[in-house]
Design a protein around this motif. Sequence first.
Motif, PDB file in Angstrom:
ATOM      1  N   UNK A 176       0.831  -1.205   0.000  1.00 18.52           N
ATOM      2  CA  UNK A 176       0.000   0.000   0.000  1.00 18.52           C
ATOM      3  C   UNK A 176       0.863   1.251   0.000  1.00 18.52           C
ATOM      4  N   UNK A 177       1.944   1.230   0.803  1.00 19.26           N
ATOM      5  CA  UNK A 177       2.817   2.405   0.859  1.00 19.26           C
ATOM      6  C   UNK A 177       3.671   2.513  -0.395  1.00 19.26           C
ATOM      7  N   UNK A 213      -4.155   3.523 -13.094  1.00 16.64           N
ATOM      8  CA  UNK A 213      -4.594   2.177 -12.726  1.00 16.64           C
ATOM      9  C   UNK A 213      -4.027   1.754 -11.368  1.00 16.64           C
ATOM     10  N   UNK A 214      -2.933   2.429 -10.921  1.00 16.61           N
ATOM     11  CA  UNK A 214      -2.357   2.052  -9.627  1.00 16.61           C
ATOM     12  C   UNK A 214      -3.244   2.508  -8.471  1.00 16.61           C
ATOM     13  N   UNK A 215      -3.872   3.684  -8.626  1.00 15.93           N
ATOM     14  CA  UNK A 215      -4.559   4.296  -7.487  1.00 15.93           C
ATOM     15  C   UNK A 215      -5.626   3.385  -6.857  1.00 15.93           C
ATOM     16  N   UNK A 249      -7.160  -0.293  -2.399  1.00 14.10           N
ATOM     17  CA  UNK A 249      -7.635  -1.616  -1.976  1.00 14.10           C
ATOM     18  C   UNK A 249      -6.647  -2.279  -1.027  1.00 14.10           C
ATOM     19  N   UNK A 250      -5.339  -2.145  -1.349  1.00 14.27           N
ATOM     20  CA  UNK A 250      -4.327  -2.750  -0.483  1.00 14.27           C
ATOM     21  C   UNK A 250      -4.325  -2.076   0.892  1.00 14.27           C
ATOM     22  N   UNK A 251      -4.517  -0.756   0.907  1.00 10.07           N
ATOM     23  CA  UNK A 251      -4.588  -0.050   2.184  1.00 10.07           C
ATOM     24  C   UNK A 251      -5.754  -0.578   3.001  1.00 10.07           C
ATOM     25  N   UNK A 262      -5.373   8.328  -0.810  1.00 10.49           N
ATOM     26  CA  UNK A 262      -5.708   7.611  -2.052  1.00 10.49           C
ATOM     27  C   UNK A 262      -7.067   8.064  -2.580  1.00 10.49           C
ATOM     28  N   UNK A 263      -8.060   8.125  -1.677  1.00 11.69           N
ATOM     29  CA  UNK A 263      -9.408   8.497  -2.107  1.00 11.69           C
ATOM     30  C   UNK A 263      -9.405   9.910  -2.688  1.00 11.69           C
TER      31      UNK A 263
END
Lengths: 235, 246
Positions: free
Chosen positions: B67-68, B95-97, B102-104, B139-140
Motif C-alpha cells: 500500500x505504501x 490504474x495504480x490508485x 484496496x491494499x490499504x 488515495x481516495x
Amino acid sequence: MSTSDAPAPPPAGLWGAFTATLKRDVTLALRRRGDVLNPLVFYALVITLFPIGISPDPERLALIAPGLLWVAALLAALLSLDTLFRGDFEDGTLEQLLLAPQPLTALVMAKVSVHWLLTGLPLSLMAPLLGAMLALPPGSYMVLALSLALGSASLSLIGAIGAALTVGLARGGALLSLLILPLYIPVLIFGTGAVQAAAMGGAGAYLAILGALLALALMLAPLAIAVSLRISING
Amino acid sequence: MWAFIHKFGSPKWFYAISARLEPWCWALAALALGVGTLWGLAVAPADYQQGESFRIIYVHVPAALLAQSIFVAMALSGLVFMVWKIKVADMAATVMAPFGAMMTFAALFSGAVWGIPTWGTWWEWDARLTSMLILLFLYLGVIALRGAFARRDSGARAASLLALVGVINIPIIKYSVEWWYTLHQSATFTLTSRPAMPASMWLPLLIMLVGFYSFFTALTLARTRSEIVKREGDKRWVRALVDKEL
C-alpha cells in the motif's frame, strides 16, 4: 513618439508586485466585511456547541479544550479557503496574474498572506477568549494563540494548494476538504500538543516543530500552488 | 538512455514490451503466492504466544508494505508524467490508485481481524493504524480529484500534483503520528537488522512479499495495456490490433 506622452512606467519589481497584490486583496476583503467575519462567527458558534453537546462540567471541558479549540479553528480556516481564488478565477484576474511578468509564486504568496492575515491571525487572537469559556488552564492562553498563529499560516499555505486545484471545478467545496484535511494532521498534532504541554509548562519544542513545518510549507507550497493554478486555468 | 526512456514511454512500445513481460510476472506471482500461502498457512510453526492467529501476518504485512510502495510509485509516475509528458506514466498512475486504495483497506481490515485475538480490540487509535487510515484518505482524494475534472489531461496533472504533495507529506504524517501515540509492534522487516523471528516464519513471509509485488506488477501492466487501448483507440496501430483480434 511625441513629447507630451508620459513615458510608460517601468514594470513593477518583485516587491512592488507583491505589495500591490497584497493591498488589492486586503482592500477587496475589507469591502466585504461579512466574509471576513464569517469564519470568526463560525469558530465561536462551533465552540459554543461543544459544552451543550458534551457537558458543561469545567473539568471535563478543560481536558478536551486544546483539541476542540484546534479542530474548530482548523475547520473555520477550511471554510474560508474555497473563496481564496474563486472570485479571481471568475472575473479573469487569475489569468492576468498568470500572465504577469513577475513569478506567480510571489503573487500567490501575497494572496495566501492576506488569507492568513484575515482568518488565521484573527482566529488565533480570538482563541484565548474561547479558551477561557472552555475552562482552559490559565497558563496556556499565550501558547494557544501562538500555536494557532504559527499553525494557521501552514494551514493557509497547504490549503491554498487544494483551493488552487479545485478552483476550476463547479462543486469543489466538498472535494477540497477531502484533499486537504489529511494533510492538516501533522499541524493539528503539534498544535494541540503545544497547548496540552503548556499546562505543564514546556511547549517550546512543539512550537519549534510548528515553526519548522511552517518553514517547510513556505518553501514548497508556493511552488505547488503556482503549478496547481496553471493546471486549473489551462484546463 | 533518454532515447530509450522515450521509446519505452511511447504507448506502442510499452504495449509490445509489456506483452512479453506480463506472463512472466503472472507466473512469478502465482508461484510465489501459491508457495507462500501453503508454507505460511500449513507448514510454518504456530506462534508460541499468538497461536494460529499470527498467520494473518502473511497477508497483513505484504498488503501494508505494498500500500505504501504503490503510493510512492504512483507519485513517481506522476512526476514523470508532469516533467516529460510521458502519457504511459499517467496511465500507469491511473490504474495504480484503486489497487493501492484496496491494499490499504486490506491492510486495515486484516489488521482489525488480527487485533481481536491479540490486542482484544479491532480498532485502536495507534500510530500505524492511524497513518494507514490517513493513507486511505489520501488515495481516495487522488482518485476523486482525477474524476472531478471534465478534461482528462487536467485531471491527470492535478492528480499527479496531489500525489506528489501527498508523498512529501507521508513521512511527516507518519512521524508526527508516531510521536502522538504508539502501541503497534515495531516493523517486521528492517534493512539493517535480522528479523526477530525464526527463518521458518519469515521465509514464507518474504515469499509472500515477492508474490504480492509481482501480482501488483502484473496487474499494473495488464491494466495499463487496456488503458492504452482505451485512450489511444483512434491510433492506427490500435485499430489494426483490434481488427486482428476480431
